[in-house]
Design an enzyme around this catalytic site. Structure first.
Site, PDB file in Angstrom:
ATOM      1  N   HIS A 267      -0.953 -26.404 -21.593  1.00 50.69           N
ATOM      2  CA  HIS A 267      -0.417 -27.160 -22.742  1.00 50.69           C
ATOM      3  C   HIS A 267       0.760 -26.379 -23.326  1.00 50.69           C
ATOM      4  O   HIS A 267       1.717 -26.116 -22.620  1.00 50.69           O
ATOM      5  CB  HIS A 267      -1.566 -27.389 -23.742  1.00 50.69           C
ATOM      6  CG  HIS A 267      -1.303 -28.320 -24.863  1.00 50.69           C
ATOM      7  ND1 HIS A 267      -0.210 -29.138 -24.940  1.00 50.69           N
ATOM      8  CD2 HIS A 267      -2.018 -28.580 -25.990  1.00 50.69           C
ATOM      9  CE1 HIS A 267      -0.263 -29.849 -26.055  1.00 50.69           C
ATOM     10  NE2 HIS A 267      -1.349 -29.540 -26.718  1.00 50.69           N
ATOM     11  N   HIS A 306       3.000 -34.216 -16.211  1.00 53.00           N
ATOM     12  CA  HIS A 306       2.586 -34.631 -17.551  1.00 53.00           C
ATOM     13  C   HIS A 306       1.550 -35.743 -17.427  1.00 53.00           C
ATOM     14  O   HIS A 306       1.636 -36.581 -16.537  1.00 53.00           O
ATOM     15  CB  HIS A 306       3.786 -35.155 -18.356  1.00 53.00           C
ATOM     16  CG  HIS A 306       3.541 -35.143 -19.822  1.00 53.00           C
ATOM     17  ND1 HIS A 306       2.867 -36.139 -20.463  1.00 53.00           N
ATOM     18  CD2 HIS A 306       3.868 -34.231 -20.775  1.00 53.00           C
ATOM     19  CE1 HIS A 306       2.797 -35.854 -21.755  1.00 53.00           C
ATOM     20  NE2 HIS A 306       3.391 -34.702 -21.971  1.00 53.00           N
ATOM     21  N   ASP A 362       8.427 -28.193 -21.503  1.00 53.62           N
ATOM     22  CA  ASP A 362       8.332 -26.723 -21.438  1.00 53.62           C
ATOM     23  C   ASP A 362       9.208 -26.107 -20.363  1.00 53.62           C
ATOM     24  O   ASP A 362       9.308 -24.879 -20.279  1.00 53.62           O
ATOM     25  CB  ASP A 362       6.864 -26.331 -21.190  1.00 53.62           C
ATOM     26  CG  ASP A 362       5.999 -26.670 -22.392  1.00 53.62           C
ATOM     27  OD1 ASP A 362       4.991 -27.367 -22.221  1.00 53.62           O
ATOM     28  OD2 ASP A 362       6.374 -26.261 -23.504  1.00 53.62           O
TER      29      ASP A 362
HETATM   30  C1  SDX Z   1       2.591 -30.171 -22.826  1.00 56.32           C
HETATM   31  O1  SDX Z   1      -0.065 -34.245 -23.496  1.00 56.32           O
HETATM   32  C2  SDX Z   1       1.039 -33.919 -24.091  1.00 56.32           C
HETATM   33  O2  SDX Z   1       1.721 -34.713 -24.694  1.00 56.32           O
HETATM   34  C3  SDX Z   1       1.405 -32.443 -23.991  1.00 56.32           C
HETATM   35  C4  SDX Z   1       2.819 -32.078 -24.448  1.00 56.32           C
HETATM   36  C5  SDX Z   1       2.986 -32.206 -25.943  1.00 56.32           C
HETATM   37  O3  SDX Z   1       4.132 -32.374 -26.391  1.00 56.32           O
HETATM   38  O4  SDX Z   1       1.978 -32.054 -26.678  1.00 56.32           O
HETATM   39  O5  SDX Z   1       3.770 -32.887 -23.792  1.00 56.32           O
HETATM   40  C6  SDX Z   1       3.135 -30.601 -24.146  1.00 56.32           C
HETATM   41  O6  SDX Z   1       1.487 -29.691 -22.771  1.00 56.32           O
HETATM   42  C7  SDX Z   1       3.415 -30.416 -21.595  1.00 56.32           C
HETATM   43  C8  SDX Z   1       2.677 -29.972 -20.278  1.00 56.32           C
HETATM   44  C9  SDX Z   1       2.850 -28.450 -20.125  1.00 56.32           C
HETATM   45  N1  SDX Z   1       1.998 -27.974 -19.005  1.00 56.32           N
HETATM   46  C10 SDX Z   1       2.549 -27.534 -17.855  1.00 56.32           C
HETATM   47  O7  SDX Z   1       3.746 -27.588 -17.583  1.00 56.32           O
HETATM   48  C11 SDX Z   1       1.518 -26.952 -16.875  1.00 56.32           C
HETATM   49  C12 SDX Z   1       1.757 -27.525 -15.479  1.00 56.32           C
HETATM   50  N2  SDX Z   1       1.396 -28.970 -15.491  1.00 56.32           N
HETATM   51  C13 SDX Z   1       0.072 -29.326 -15.024  1.00 56.32           C
HETATM   52  O8  SDX Z   1      -0.922 -28.429 -15.395  1.00 56.32           O
HETATM   53  C14 SDX Z   1      -0.240 -30.800 -15.270  1.00 56.32           C
HETATM   54  O9  SDX Z   1       0.837 -31.522 -14.852  1.00 56.32           O
HETATM   55  C15 SDX Z   1      -0.642 -31.260 -16.655  1.00 56.32           C
HETATM   56  C16 SDX Z   1      -1.768 -30.479 -17.227  1.00 56.32           C
HETATM   57  C17 SDX Z   1       0.519 -31.195 -17.599  1.00 56.32           C
HETATM   58  C18 SDX Z   1      -1.064 -32.730 -16.545  1.00 56.32           C
HETATM   59  O10 SDX Z   1      -2.215 -32.727 -15.779  1.00 56.32           O
HETATM   60  P1  SDX Z   1      -3.002 -34.092 -15.435  1.00 56.32           P
HETATM   61  O11 SDX Z   1      -2.414 -35.242 -16.162  1.00 56.32           O
HETATM   62  O12 SDX Z   1      -4.458 -33.834 -15.582  1.00 56.32           O
HETATM   63  O13 SDX Z   1      -2.612 -34.342 -13.935  1.00 56.32           O
HETATM   64  P2  SDX Z   1      -3.393 -33.776 -12.722  1.00 56.32           P
HETATM   65  O14 SDX Z   1      -3.737 -32.333 -12.945  1.00 56.32           O
HETATM   66  O15 SDX Z   1      -4.489 -34.711 -12.405  1.00 56.32           O
HETATM   67  O16 SDX Z   1      -2.250 -33.819 -11.608  1.00 56.32           O
HETATM   68  C19 SDX Z   1      -2.112 -34.925 -10.737  1.00 56.32           C
HETATM   69  C20 SDX Z   1      -1.746 -34.308  -9.403  1.00 56.32           C
HETATM   70  C21 SDX Z   1      -2.769 -33.288  -8.903  1.00 56.32           C
HETATM   71  O17 SDX Z   1      -2.649 -33.272  -7.475  1.00 56.32           O
HETATM   72  P3  SDX Z   1      -3.769 -34.101  -6.588  1.00 56.32           P
HETATM   73  O18 SDX Z   1      -5.111 -33.435  -6.875  1.00 56.32           O
HETATM   74  O19 SDX Z   1      -3.719 -35.520  -7.100  1.00 56.32           O
HETATM   75  O20 SDX Z   1      -3.331 -33.943  -5.169  1.00 56.32           O
HETATM   76  O21 SDX Z   1      -0.516 -33.576  -9.511  1.00 56.32           O
HETATM   77  C22 SDX Z   1      -0.780 -32.188  -9.259  1.00 56.32           C
HETATM   78  C23 SDX Z   1      -2.270 -31.969  -9.405  1.00 56.32           C
HETATM   79  O22 SDX Z   1      -2.701 -30.871  -8.607  1.00 56.32           O
HETATM   80  N3  SDX Z   1      -0.050 -31.456 -10.269  1.00 56.32           N
HETATM   81  C24 SDX Z   1       0.686 -30.376 -10.028  1.00 56.32           C
HETATM   82  C25 SDX Z   1       1.271 -30.037 -11.257  1.00 56.32           C
HETATM   83  N4  SDX Z   1       0.883 -30.907 -12.201  1.00 56.32           N
HETATM   84  C26 SDX Z   1       0.062 -31.789 -11.579  1.00 56.32           C
HETATM   85  N5  SDX Z   1       0.889 -29.655  -8.903  1.00 56.32           N
HETATM   86  C27 SDX Z   1       1.703 -28.596  -9.021  1.00 56.32           C
HETATM   87  N6  SDX Z   1       2.306 -28.205 -10.164  1.00 56.32           N
HETATM   88  C28 SDX Z   1       2.107 -28.903 -11.297  1.00 56.32           C
HETATM   89  N7  SDX Z   1       2.713 -28.523 -12.438  1.00 56.32           N
END
Ligand code: SDX
Length: 427
Positions: A267, A306, A362
């Site tokens: 996050h 996201h 971010d």
């Molecule tokens: C913020 O919610 C908000 O509004 C948050 C925010 C705010 O203003 O409050 O916008 C701020 O928190 C932005 C996000 C910052 N986090 C990161 O940058 C960390 C990296 N991102 C991931 O951890 C992820 O994308 C999340 C946590 C942001 C979202 O996760 P989800 O919605 O639960 O999606 P998911 O984990 O189910 O991903 C779907 C697929 C998966 O692959 P499969 O299992 O389907 O094969 O995409 C992959 C994930 O493994 N994936 C990634 C990835 N993000 C998702 N793979 C590699 N790198 C990534 N960053």
């Protein structure tokens, strides 16, 4: 056609008509679907709340597919272009843009609360020099609850508003204290003659000079970053603010819960994780190898992906443009090349395209903070400062919503059936 869902329970052959309102069905309408009178009834199951609306809200609107973000109906692009952070905070809390007089009163109310109780200095002295500033911020805001016991009166609007003024005013002061403590530097008192972001930068960096001259491009860049981070509907930390606040605890304690949620690397801690990722990659030549590690699931591409945006995060677009303006003043951040190459490859690679992974808020923000001389460990704190207004607007909306109750989800029990205690000599 009626706005209803007709459900046939094939276990009993019974049919149920469930109303559809605003594109949603009430989870409690599922409880009538039973196989017997003893049956509790159907429960909806949604780990991580991927498809569950926990509230109605009029604060922030996001269209994840179109990459749209609006605060109280105003597009984020226009607020970043024309507004200030305190003006945006007023909009989030009160629902309308302030008139000139309203904005002046709002600014004065906040300025009168920027100083923190001197006892908080002793609290801060208890932290090691290398304590993470988010741990210090979370602890010190929770400690604020002990200075303002009247804040427990969360059902009184005037009391709530006073705590809202205090938190918006004091969080930057506490954030600067966290930073100064880590360097063993004397704390700077707020200077209310300065604007909100310039005052923060002064408390952070002023040394012996009476006033730190902040380059207008840098203070405007921080103002824009604060506007962009001010709210984001029902994200993890806002959900924490609402859940903790639903027990009617004071807003300082609820804030500590929200900031704790934000601290996580998935996050708000992602901006810090992005910089550490870029530093670990070290050179543009290493980017293809890192992308392979991401595709092999060894690491995440921090700052990408996201839950809601399945398109470019509109905030990242503005931040990327703002970064160019900052680098004109500070010099180009050498890590930018690595970030741009990561984005170039990722936006063209099926692994990311298929999963609709784009840069989020971010991905570029840390490059600006670092170029402004802010340490990486302060980056999540720089997210928490502006999100204060959003968390408080959401907290207040939750308290004023007649449909809201204390948050208490149900579960699907998967543990052992009832069994008797086993004496030690028979285990
Ligand atoms: C913020 O919610 C908000 O509004 C948050 C925010 C705010 O203003 O409050 O916008 C701020 O928190 C932005 C996000 C910052 N986090 C990161 O940058 C960390 C990296 N991102 C991931 O951890 C992820 O994308 C999340 C946590 C942001 C979202 O996760 P989800 O919605 O639960 O999606 P998911 O984990 O189910 O991903 C779907 C697929 C998966 O692959 P499969 O299992 O389907 O094969 O995409 C992959 C994930 O493994 N994936 C990634 C990835 N993000 C998702 N793979 C590699 N790198 C990534 N960053």
């Amino acid at each position: 056609m009626a706005d209803t869902l007709t459900i046939t329970d094939n276990r009993t052959g019974k049919k149920y008509d469930v109303p559809i309102v605003d594109g949603a069905v009430r989870a409690t309408d599922l409880r009538q679907i039973k196989t017997s009178e003893e049956d509790w009834g159907l429960v909806s199951y949604d780990p991580g709340f991927l498809n569950t609306a926990a509230t109605r809200s009029s604060i922030t609107y996001i269209d994840g597919d179109q990459g749209v973000l609006e605060y109280r109906g105003y597009p984020i692009e226009q607020l970043a272009e024309h507004g200030t952070y305190l003006e945006t905070a007023y909009l989030l809390i009160h629902g309308e843009l302030p008139t000139a007089d309203e904005l002046k009163n709002w600014e004065n109310s906040i300025e009168s609360h920027t100083i923190v109780h001197e006892n908080l200095k002793q609290l801060m002295e208890g932290f090691r020099y290398d304590a993470h500033p988010m741990g210090m911020l979370i602890s010190s805001v929770a400690a604020l609850s002990t200075f303002y016991p009247e804040a427990k009166n969360v059902r009184d609007a005037a009391t709530r508003l006073k705590q809202i003024h205090r938190l918006i005013a004091k969080v930057p002061t506490l954030a600067a204290v966290c930073y100064r403590h880590s360097l063993g530097l004397p704390y700077n008192y707020p200077n209310n003659e300065l604007g909100y972001t310039e005052n923060f930068l002064n408390m952070m960096f002023r040394m012996t000079e009476s006033r730190l001259e902040v380059h207008p491009v840098l203070s405007r860049a921080l103002e824009i970053l604060f506007i962009l981070h001010a709210d984001h509907e029902q994200n993890c930390s806002t959900a924490a603010m609402r859940a903790v606040g639903s027990s009617e605890v004071d807003p300082y304690s609820a804030y500590a819960g929200a900031a704790a949620a934000l601290y996580g690397p998935l996050h708000g801690g992602a901006n810090e994780a992005v910089l550490r990722m870029l530093e670990s990659i070290g050179d543009v030549k290493e980017v293809p190898n890192f992308i392979e590690r991401v595709k092999n699931r060894e690491v995440l591409l921090m700052g990408f992906g996201h839950r809601v945006y399945k398109n470019y995060d509109p905030r990242a677009t503005i931040i990327k443009r703002t970064a160019d303006e900052v680098f004109e003043v500070t010099g180009r951040n050498p890590l930018l090349e690595i970030a741009l190459e990561l984005e170039r490859i990722a936006l063209d690679d099926d692994f990311f395209v298929k999963r609709k992974l784009y840069p989020n808020v971010d991905f570029y923000s840390g490059l600006i903070y670092q170029s402004m001389g802010l340490p990486v460990s302060m980056f999540p704190v720089l997210f928490a400062i502006p999100r204060t207004a959003g968390w408080l607007a959401q907290w207040q909306e939750m308290l004023e919503d007649p449909e809201q109750k204390i948050a208490r989800p149900r579960q699907i029990y998967t543990g052992p059936a009832r069994r008797d205690y086993v004496p030690m000599n028979r285990r």
